[in-house]
Design a protein around this motif. Structure first.
Motif, mmCIF file in Angstrom:
data_model
loop_
_atom_site.group_PDB
_atom_site.id
_atom_site.type_symbol
_atom_site.label_atom_id
_atom_site.label_comp_id
_atom_site.label_asym_id
_atom_site.label_seq_id
_atom_site.Cartn_x
_atom_site.Cartn_y
_atom_site.Cartn_z
ATOM 1 N N TRP A 72 65.144 -55.893 2.620
ATOM 2 C CA TRP A 72 66.040 -54.752 2.471
ATOM 3 C C TRP A 72 65.358 -53.544 3.092
ATOM 4 N N ASP A 75 67.511 -47.095 2.569
ATOM 5 C CA ASP A 75 68.595 -46.358 3.207
ATOM 6 C C ASP A 75 68.103 -45.139 3.973
ATOM 7 N N ARG A 79 69.318 -44.104 8.569
ATOM 8 C CA ARG A 79 70.688 -43.599 8.454
ATOM 9 C C ARG A 79 71.376 -43.645 9.820
ATOM 10 N N THR A 98 64.248 -36.215 3.076
ATOM 11 C CA THR A 98 64.804 -36.952 1.944
ATOM 12 C C THR A 98 64.122 -36.527 0.646
ATOM 13 N N ASP A 106 65.200 -45.717 -3.188
ATOM 14 C CA ASP A 106 65.441 -46.609 -2.049
ATOM 15 C C ASP A 106 64.283 -47.591 -1.877
ATOM 16 N N ALA A 216 73.319 -50.325 7.713
ATOM 17 C CA ALA A 216 72.850 -49.034 7.220
ATOM 18 C C ALA A 216 74.052 -48.148 6.964
ATOM 19 N N TRP A 217 73.848 -47.138 6.117
ATOM 20 C CA TRP A 217 74.944 -46.216 5.825
ATOM 21 C C TRP A 217 74.407 -44.885 5.330
ATOM 22 N N GLU A 218 75.246 -43.885 5.455
ATOM 23 C CA GLU A 218 75.026 -42.583 4.853
ATOM 24 C C GLU A 218 76.329 -42.241 4.149
ATOM 25 N N TYR A 223 78.632 -45.493 8.663
ATOM 26 C CA TYR A 223 78.111 -46.851 8.547
ATOM 27 C C TYR A 223 77.605 -47.310 9.913
#
Length: 330
Positions: A72, A75, A79, A98, A106, A216-218, A223
């Motif tokens: 994994w 995140d 991004r 961040t 995360d 990945a996503w924000e 996405y």
């Protein structure tokens, strides 16, 4: 997050983007997942030497031991880019900004739910950004012109495939479990989770060197599908491989550039695709292709706005003979 629900509007807005930061994350994954291969002479490769220097840091050793990015990817590390041509510095600044609680959460998810003590530092995002900057400066940046050409070539070919055959063909080889299921359903991985509705969101496709991709996503509205670019592999270090070299006899016969182009034409490619793969100018590629066309070694056909070239059976015979043309005496 096994499936994404994407309507026609999302697909119409989607685009392919190169990301220096995400390429650096992919390289870090490779460096920390397993030892870099030795060279043919048995000595450590530059990538192996760099990895040894990197893992002298306790933070990096804990990162590698926990498999961060292997199962994994946190995140905050990858991004989706906000711009069509993102810079490494701009993307790294987002990582560094961040908040510590978000970065810890995360990282804990990436570590299987519990954050190792060595990674539980006051500023985990800052330490991660420093790590990425070292990988960028030491491995990716010196090789970025070559890598970006190969990644751009993948995008050119994939967009052409999309224009001719639709989304099912364009995403068919983005990953081992990626499939266009129809009716606005895109399977992105094998996870057994409820489908995610992307209505109103931006969807990006980001090629990287190396064998694996991820999503990945924000949240809530950006996405990305990060996928291994076609034709990339490891050479002396992580990243896209250089285009295959032509056999020496063929290079002596045709010239190195024409031989290289002929070697690459195992599948239909445009002049812009070939230019991206070889680093030659468009005019130079066009001139070499005209010579090969006049010699009967390539054919061309129009496909929409593009003209695609492919080698002929005569060219296949040249390559099949190791690049040495057969004489009348056999």
């Amino acid at each position: 997050m096994g499936e994404w629900l994407v309507d026609a509007e999302v697909l119409a807005r989607s685009r392919f983007v190169l990301s220096p930061l995400i390429e650096t994350v992919a390289t870090l994954r490779l460096l920390t997942a397993s030892p870099a291969p030795a060279r043919r002479d048995g000595r450590p490769s530059p990538a192996a030497a760099f990895r040894a220097r990197l893992t002298a840091d306790p933070f990096v050793r804990a990162w590698a031991a926990a498999g961060v990015g292997v199962r994994w990817t946190p995140d905050f590390l990858s991004r989706p880019p906000r711009h069509a041509t993102p810079t490494f510095a701009g993307e790294l600044a987002r990582v560094r900004a961040t908040p510590a609680p978000e970065a810890r959460a995360d990282l804990a998810t990436a570590c299987g739910g519990r954050l190792p003590r060595a990674l539980d530092v006051p500023d985990p995002a800052g330490r991660a950004a420093d790590l990425l900057d070292r990988v960028w400066q030491g491995v990716v940046r010196p090789d970025w012109p070559r890598r970006s050409r190969v990644l751009e070539a993948d995008v050119v070919g994939r967009v052409h495939r999309l224009s001719r055959h639709g989304w099912a063909a364009a995403v068919a080889d983005l990953g081992p479990r990626t499939r266009w299921l129809g009716n606005g359903r895109l399977r992105v991985n094998g996870a057994d989770r409820p489908a995610r509705d992307l209505t109103g969101a931006d969807l990006l496709f980001v090629p990287v060197g190396g064998p694996n991709g991820w999503v990945a996503w924000e949240l809530p509205d950006r996405y990305a599908m990060i996928y291994p670019a076609s034709g990339t592999a490891l050479t002396d270090g992580p990243g896209p491989a250089a285009p295959p070299s032509a056999p020496d006899p063929l290079a002596r016969l045709l010239g190195s550039n024409r031989a290289a182009l002929l070697t690459l034409l195992d599948a239909p490619r445009s002049t812009s695709h070939l230019a991206a793969l070889t680093g030659l100018g468009l005019g130079s590629v066009g001139g070499h292709l005209k010579v090969l066309l006049d010699a009967g070694l390539v054919t061309r056909r129009r496909a929409g706005a593009s003209v695609l070239y492919r080698r002929t059976p005569a060219a296949e015979a040249l390559l099949g003979a190791g690049g040495t043309p057969r004489t009348a005496d056999g």
